[in-house]
Design an enzyme around this catalytic site. Structure first.
Site, PDB file in Angstrom:
ATOM      1  N   GLY A 181      31.093  16.799  21.358  1.00 47.72           N
ATOM      2  CA  GLY A 181      29.890  16.716  20.546  1.00 47.72           C
ATOM      3  C   GLY A 181      29.164  18.043  20.382  1.00 47.72           C
ATOM      4  N   GLU A 189      32.540  35.451  11.349  1.00 47.96           N
ATOM      5  CA  GLU A 189      32.365  36.281  12.537  1.00 47.96           C
ATOM      6  C   GLU A 189      32.352  37.770  12.170  1.00 47.96           C
ATOM      7  OE1 GLU A 189      35.280  35.273  15.407  1.00 47.96           O
ATOM      8  OE2 GLU A 189      34.535  33.229  15.683  1.00 47.96           O
TER       9      GLU A 189
END
Length: 777
Positions: A84, A118
């Protein structure tokens, strides 16, 4: 983007695999991500460099054994990435924490949204960026337009790619290039862009402008630098300190030097022993107190003290693996693990087996003491079967399962209290009525003073603990004449037992007073109780037989009911009922004792068998005997046995030869050792002194006397667990809880401190007795 633990194990590119395989010592951090992107991080003394690259089919470097063999420490993995969690958020945080960015451009680099993201994050955060072009040229790289990608993101990605192409880069061809040279070049480029603190070795990215502000800020708070400065100051000026000697009033004067490492160690011990929260060392008042105590004190934050607690825990764990008894009872809490429901016997047996394997004692367990829960019977039967398959049970497992004596006594006495439950309720409700108002206690105290009764307090019990109920009834008996007199002046007080009921209470207290005393004796965990357990168990059986013939009906019925439960729980352990055994059981008990003794004899012979050196010495002796004196003299100093060696051979042969009478025969033929009943005899020390006369029997006695008769120690640990896992610390991991609980027990033993509570059937403090002080009138 959400992720789970399986998503963290993704294929890796060939370049990354070889990078891991031939990496220098600086590469110690690894960061996996989703199926289309992965990251590695370089560092010298921590996670400092982020490497971003595209993916291809390579899974092996992600395996834990490969990471540990290469000294890899991940930013994120299955331990700190939970189901999660947002993977993108964690990846962004890892990029921001790094000090140098290395985008590894491959033909598929720009096809990954996350690689481009990134790259832009590295460029936008003004990090040192060292591009690497692997099997691709800069002009071949173009940002791909994704459907879900916004125009702003595309512009950001293109701008970042353009700026990266302008940086000084390293190129590499995986088909023809030399990996060792390539990695050396990358490592040199990374080190050129990093500065290292000379004291703590922490790394910092070099500023493009040459500014050193961050270095100055670090040196101001650098612990190692402050310690070094303190050491220099210590050499300049010596401070005297007073050290307490072994007895009061005797001190010694020594040179004082502040040792911050020792302070941190003792602070961790303090937190473990006294069950303090980690945040205590962050308290302002505590730090002011420490500064007043020593001006050299340096603040220790909660994260540091937690790490120090883990270090202390691991050190003690290593020591426990090599612990030696030296004829002193050793009691330790080895594990405090989480056993998920359902708590069936099979699941508990599996948890025990894991504990045995972790500590390497799977072949050293002789007995297990548990309470009388039904799932414990299943658990012990399962463990006993496993031990039987390995042939590791003494005397066929006849003493493997020990039932907790304190729990059984609790059941016996609770059954007895059921005979006068109405009287107990009257006394309990009467005490509750008195304690509500202070005026009622004042009137009750006045009557007590008029009757010139000794000054004692009323006690309100916890209904689930029989020993508390006994103390409540015993204290109420002292005020049996006060209850009716107070009832005369307070019409609302309807809790006055009749004279016949008071007689029942008195008889029950006399009966159960012996049980209360015995429970306190056998519930010790810091001294052997097996020798006390046998005598007190016989005392209980003798008392039940006596009370079964009592003239009082309710005492007789109570004793008969308790005797049935007594025989039910201890019917299988006849060895623990030696003094109560009928003559028909004496021979059986003697056979069990000799079977157990013979096992120790076999172990003694196997451990004192002939060694290769002894056999070689015997061969030398035979050769020398067959030769002349002249031939032996020529070889003097080569194979001639010395007098000492010959003497040791003779002594070894005598030691191996069993005497006509065994240790057990000699011991049973001797008279009993009688000591003062009030003397605290250390039975293990006595056997230690007799080990030269009874070398085998003393070892057997040591093992049997160490058997605990109760589970009080484990019950106390569960009570400590309730204090540690409170409402404010309910989210601690299982490993942290085990570290705190086991560390508490180990550090207490290290410093010679006794446990807080030694009460039988220890339960949370909220369930203890309540003493009600009567006012002085």
């Amino acid at each position: 983007m959400g992720s789970n633990r399986e998503e963290a194990a993704v294929p890796w590119p060939m370049s990354a695999a070889n990078l891991l395989r031939f990496c220098p010592r600086e590469l110690i951090a690894l960061l996996p991500s989703n199926h289309h992107q992965a990251c590695i991080s370089y560092c010298h003394h921590g996670k400092t460099t982020m490497v971003s690259h595209g993916s291809c089919n390579w899974r092996q470097p992600l395996q834990p054994q490969h990471r540990s063999s290469r000294r890899l420490q991940p930013f994120l993995d299955c331990k700190n990435l939970k189901p999660g969690d947002e993977l993108k958020k964690n990846l962004d945080m890892a990029v921001l924490k790094s000090k140098v960015g290395i985008p590894v451009f491959s033909p598929h680099f720009c096809e990954s949204y996350f690689c481009c993201h990134e790259l832009s994050l590295m460029i936008d955060s003004n990090k040192k960026v060292i591009p690497i072009y692997c099997d691709v040229k800069p002009n071949e790289l173009k940002i791909k337009a994704w459907r879900s990608c916004s125009t702003e993101d595309l512009e950001r990605f293109n701008r970042a790619l353009h700026e990266a192409k302008e940086r000084i880069a390293i190129t590499f061809d995986t088909s023809t290039g030399n990996w060792s040279d390539f990695l050396a070049k990358v490592s040199a480029a990374v080190k050129e862009n990093l500065d290292e603190c000379n004291h703590c070795k922490e790394l910092f990215a070099k500023s493009p402008s040459g500014a050193t502000s961050q270095h100055k800020r670090h040196l101001k708070n650098c612990l190692q630098k402050r310690l070094a400065v303190g050491e220099e100051n210590r050499k300049r000026q010596q401070v005297l300190s007073f050290t307490e000697g072994p007895s009061d009033g005797i001190t010694s004067i020594t040179n004082f030097s502040y040792d911050h490492a020792k302070v941190r160690e003792l602070a961790a011990h303090m937190v473990l022993v006294h069950e303090y929260p980690f945040s205590m060392l962050d308290h302002v008042a505590f730090n002011k107190f420490m500064k007043a105590a020593s001006p050299f004190y340096k603040k220790i934050n909660r994260q540091t003290v937690k790490e120090d607690c883990v270090t202390a825990y691991m050190l003690e764990k290593r020591r426990l693996r090599n612990i030696k008894s030296d004829w002193v009872l050793q009691k330790r809490v080895l594990n405090f693990c989480n056993v998920p429901p359902p708590h069936t016997g099979v699941i508990i047996a599996n948890a025990l087996s894991k504990c045995f394997l972790e500590w390497g004692i799977e072949n050293k367990v002789s007995t297990i003491t548990v309470d009388n829960a039904s799932y414990n019977d299943v658990c012990i039967r399962r463990v006993k079967e496993d031990f039987s398959l390995r042939k590791r049970l003494s005397i066929g497992g006849k003493i493997f399962h020990i039932r907790c004596c304190a729990h059984i006594l609790n059941l016996l006495v609770q059954d007895g209290f059921n005979q006068i439950v109405d009287v107990i309720d009257v006394v309990r409700e009467g005490i509750k009525y008195l304690k509500i108002l202070e005026s009622r206690l004042n009137e009750f105290a006045k009557i007590k003073k008029q009757l010139q009764l000794p000054s004692k307090n009323l006690i309100l019990d916890c209904p689930t603990r029989w020993n508390n109920t006994y103390l409540m009834l015993a204290s109420a008996l002292e005020f049996r004449d006060v209850f009716p007199r107070y009832g005369d002046i307070d019409p609302g007080f309807h809790y006055v037992p009749s004279e016949h009921e008071w007689m029942k209470v008195e008889e029950v207290c006399k009966f159960f007073g012996i049980f209360y005393e015995i429970t306190n004796i056998i519930s010790g965990s810091d001294y052997p109780t097996a020798n006390l357990f046998l005598v007190e168990l016989y005392r209980i059986k003798e008392l039940l037989n006596e009370k079964a013939l009592d003239f009082s009906d309710h005492i007789r019925f109570t004793a008969e009911s308790m005797a049935q439960k007594f025989d039910k729980y201890w019917s299988e352990s006849k060895l623990f009922l030696i003094r109560d055994a009928a003559p028909r059981y004496i021979d059986e008990i003697r056979c069990i004792l000799y079977d157990l003794y013979n096992e120790y004899v076999d172990a003694h012979i196997s451990s004192h068998g002939e060694e290769p050196q002894r056999e070689a010495g015997k061969r030398k002796h035979a050769e020398l005997s067959s030769k002349s004196t002249q031939g032996a003299a020529k070889k003097l100093g080569v194979n001639v046995l010395t007098g000492k060696e010959k003497f040791q051979m003779i002594v070894s042969e005598i030691d191996k030869t069993l005497p006509e009478k065994s240790d057990l025969d000699v011991y049973l033929e001797e008279g009993g050792y009688v000591c003062d009943a009030n003397a605290n005899l250390d039975v293990l020390s006595w056997w230690k002194g007799e080990r030269w006369r009874f070398p085998i029997l003393s070892r057997l006695a040591s093992d049997v006397l160490d058997i605990p008769g109760t589970t009080v120690a484990s019950e106390s640990t569960f009570s400590a667990g309730g204090r540690i896992i409170d409402d404010m610390r309910a989210s601690m991991s299982v490993e942290t809880v085990q570290m705190l609980l086991c560390g508490n027990d180990w550090i207490r033993n290290l410093h010679g401190l006794k446990n807080k509570s030694r009460e039988p059937l220890d339960i949370p403090e909220s369930s203890t007795i309540e003493e009600i002080d009567l006012p002085d009138i």
